[in-house]
Design an enzyme around this catalytic site. Structure first.
Site, PDB file in Angstrom:
ATOM      1  N   ASP A  65       0.814  -1.221   0.000  1.00  0.00           N
ATOM      2  CA  ASP A  65       0.000   0.000   0.000  1.00  0.00           C
ATOM      3  C   ASP A  65       0.845   1.268   0.000  1.00  0.00           C
ATOM      4  OD1 ASP A  65       0.687  -0.819   2.642  1.00  0.00           O
ATOM      5  OD2 ASP A  65      -0.849   0.470   3.513  1.00  0.00           O
ATOM      6  N   ASP A  84       4.645   3.676   8.657  1.00  0.00           N
ATOM      7  CA  ASP A  84       3.865   2.904   9.612  1.00  0.00           C
ATOM      8  C   ASP A  84       4.753   2.544  10.802  1.00  0.00           C
ATOM      9  OD1 ASP A  84       2.139   3.081   7.518  1.00  0.00           O
ATOM     10  OD2 ASP A  84       1.945   0.927   7.183  1.00  0.00           O
TER      11      ASP A  84
END
Length: 308
Positions: free
Chosen positions: A67, A211
């Site tokens: 992603d 992240d």
């Protein structure tokens, strides 16, 4: 210096949030755009903005989860088709070079511009006369970096009134003095440029994290930043799930911003489990800890003001 959020979702594309990509528009500063991550369909998102792919000078990849990188081969190819001729540099963790090479080679995509791919480690990954970019490794399921973009201080404004009071009229002398150089006038008078410059203008700092779980590196990168962009995949009640999946909650992102002394926090990488009706609540959860928090939305723009 402007931020443009091209994708603010986590994991998979959703109707209202595409996957991760952020543009840092440096059009006034260097006539260029820097991209941070390039999730699937990033180039489709760009079509809805005024951003020109040929202006993209650098792409910083935080990590190699799909992603964050699946849009990269398509964007690199399209930039060539759309008249991009200037050099483009991609920075990212080990493996990014192989990913790009295989993607372009198998699809027989030929670029009409020079492409440089740099696999980074912690430390300063780029520096020139105007900016430097520092990277630190975060705490995620695979090697992941956060980036701290620092605009270097600018020289103060030339004190023109003082020069005119001394009978020195505009001309080449002004340019030399503005550069802080010493100048000898025709009458033998020597002037030191630094004596005619106002206070230097502090540069701006933008921190963009990949992240991550809560970690000290995130705080270090965000120290006194004008803007901190932090993932908030889960709401504040899901700390155990966030830890299990190597992510952060809204509350944890806010705590990081507070510990870092950042000025402004944008939450991004929002899970698709949270419908539009939940977004304001996610924002409030973070604001209970760090008041200057905003939840990012696709196509949101923010101009980072100059410091005085």
């Amino acid at each position: 210096m402007e931020l443009l959020f091209l994708g603010t979702g986590a994991g998979v594309p959703a109707k209202l949030r595409n996957v991760t990509s952020i543009a840092l528009k440096l059009l006034e500063e260097r006539g260029a755009v820097w991209l941070f991550d390039c999730g699937e369909a990033t180039q489709h998102q760009i079509l809805h903005t005024s951003l020109k792919p040929r202006r993209i000078e650098k792409i910083f990849i935080t990590h190699l989860h799909g992603d964050h990188i699946y849009g990269l081969p398509g964007l690199l190819g399209s930039r060539s088709f759309q008249g991009g001729e200037s050099r483009l540099t991609v920075y990212g963790p080990k493996g990014i070079k192989e990913y790009i090479h295989v993607s372009l080679s198998v699809s027989r995509t030929h670029l009409l511009y020079p492409l440089e791919v740099i696999e980074i480690e912690e430390g300063t990954v780029f520096e020139d006369e105007g900016f430097f970019v520092e990277a630190k490794e975060l705490d995620h399921a695979l090697p992941t970096f956060g980036y701290r973009v620092v605009e270097k201080d600018k020289p103060g404004v030339l004190q023109v009134d003082q020069l005119k009071e001394r009978g020195i009229q505009p001309g080449p002398v002004y340019r030399q003095l503005k550069l802080g150089e010493s100048v000898k006038l025709e009458d033998g008078t020597e002037l030191n440029g630094e004596d005619f410059l106002g206070h230097s203008i502090p540069g701006r700092v933008v921190t963009i994290l990949g992240d991550t779980r809560v970690c000290s590196s995130a705080v270090d990168l965000g120290r006194s930043a004008d803007v901190l962009i932090h993932e908030a995949t889960f709401n504040r009640d899901q700390e155990e799930m966030a830890r299990e999946y190597f992510h952060s909650t809204t509350k944890q992102a806010a705590e990081t911003a507070s510990d870092a002394g950042a000025k402004l926090l944008f939450l991004t990488h929002i899970s698709s489990r949270y419908a539009k009706e939940s977004w304001e609540e996610l924002e409030r959860e973070a604001r209970d800890v760090f008041p200057d928090t905003y939840i990012a939305r696709d196509f949101m723009e923010y101009v980072i003001p100059l410091k005085k």
